[in-house]
Design an enzyme around this catalytic site. Structure first.
Site, short mmCIF file in Angstrom:
data_model
loop_
_atom_site.label_atom_id
_atom_site.label_comp_id
_atom_site.label_asym_id
_atom_site.label_seq_id
_atom_site.Cartn_x
_atom_site.Cartn_y
_atom_site.Cartn_z
N GLY A 36 -5.01 -13.53 3.56
CA GLY A 36 -4.20 -13.51 2.55
C GLY A 36 -3.50 -11.92 2.73
O GLY A 36 -3.78 -10.76 3.11
N ASP A 37 -3.82 -11.54 1.14
CA ASP A 37 -3.47 -10.46 0.98
C ASP A 37 -5.16 -9.48 0.09
O ASP A 37 -5.06 -8.25 0.08
CB ASP A 37 -2.34 -9.64 0.14
CG ASP A 37 -2.33 -10.86 -1.59
OD1 ASP A 37 -3.21 -11.45 -1.53
OD2 ASP A 37 -2.07 -9.24 -2.40
N GLU A 38 -5.91 -10.80 0.91
CA GLU A 38 -7.20 -10.21 0.58
C GLU A 38 -8.63 -9.10 1.31
O GLU A 38 -8.29 -9.42 2.23
CB GLU A 38 -8.49 -11.12 -0.50
CG GLU A 38 -7.41 -11.68 -1.03
CD GLU A 38 -7.97 -13.03 -1.49
OE1 GLU A 38 -9.27 -13.32 -1.41
OE2 GLU A 38 -7.98 -13.92 -2.75
N ASP A 96 -6.91 -6.52 -3.20
CA ASP A 96 -5.41 -6.97 -3.39
C ASP A 96 -4.56 -6.76 -3.16
O ASP A 96 -4.49 -5.65 -3.95
CB ASP A 96 -5.89 -9.21 -3.42
CG ASP A 96 -5.85 -8.46 -5.38
OD1 ASP A 96 -4.90 -7.38 -6.02
OD2 ASP A 96 -5.44 -9.78 -5.17
N ILE A 97 -3.25 -7.01 -3.00
CA ILE A 97 -1.92 -6.82 -2.99
C ILE A 97 -1.32 -6.46 -4.18
O ILE A 97 -1.20 -8.14 -4.70
CB ILE A 97 -1.35 -6.90 -2.22
CG1 ILE A 97 -1.47 -5.90 -0.73
CG2 ILE A 97 0.32 -6.25 -2.04
CD1 ILE A 97 -0.25 -5.93 0.31
#
Length: 225
Positions: free
Chosen positions: A189-191, A147-148
């Site tokens: 999301g960011d995943e 992730d981010i």
């Protein structure tokens, strides 16, 4: 598609018809028919003492009649061939158009629009197929999850447009790092997740480091890790 291609002679005839138009092709084939008739009749007529003097004229008249009579069925045949080939071309174009639309719809259904990676459903489905093959044939498979860092902070400070741009940049970077056999998807999301066939733990570590280094070189829209 539409079955076997037309015979070679029919394809050549179709090219002649399309090149000259069925009317012009009819005249040419009728003239050929008349010429063949003349070539066959004249030597035979010349052998007959009664008509040897008029052999040329008789053969010419007979050839003209043969050409005129042949023009009718030839014209019908050429019009039929022309229409059949045109219909076939239209059908093939329609099939190609439908197949292109189906591919585009399938891509839209499986792709995350923001990152260009597989969406969650498509990634899990394809990954399941690869894992099943790996179990059956005994080759290693590695999975990377990422992730981010501080993505919520990016959205809060730089705005959601910047957050979307960061996701898109990560998607481009991931695609550039993939092999043809690898899978990458946005889980939400960011995943993100990557599935690497024929890759052991050591190979997965190298792939992860390459990806981290590639992300570290990103400067637009803003640096992130």
């Amino acid at each position: 598609m539409l079955g076997a291609p037309p015979p070679l002679w029919l394809a050549r005839l179709a090219r002649l018809v399309h090149g000259m138009g069925w009317g012009g092709a009819t005249l040419v084939l009728a003239a050929v028919s008349a010429a063949l008739c003349f070539a066959l009749l004249w030597p035979v007529l010349a052998l007959s003492p009664q008509i040897a003097a008029d052999a040329h004229r008789t053969a010419a008249l007979a050839s003209l009649a043969a050409g005129l009579l042949a023009a009718v069925p030839i014209a019908g045949l050429l019009r039929l061939v022309d229409e059949l080939l045109r219909n076939r071309a239209r059908l093939e174009e329609e099939i190609r158009r439908r197949e292109r639309i189906e591919r585009e719809l399938r891509t839209l259904a499986e792709t995350d629009a923001l990152t260009g990676l597989l969406n969650r459903r498509a990634f899990l489905a394809r990954a399941g197929e690869v894992v099943e093959l790996a179990r059956r044939h005994g080759f290693p498979v590695a999975v990377l999850l990422m992730d981010i860092d501080r993505f919520k902070e990016i959205n809060d400070t730089a705005g959601h447009a910047a957050g979307d741009a960061v996701l898109a940049a990560l998607g481009r970077t991931v695609r550039m790092q993939l092999r043809r056999t690898d899978l990458a998807g946005r889980l939400g999301g960011d995943e993100f997740a990557l599935l690497l066939p024929y890759t052991d733990a050591e190979g997965a570590g190298r792939a992860a480091r390459r990806l981290v280094d590639a992300v570290a070189r990103i400067r637009e829209p803003l640096p992130f890790s």
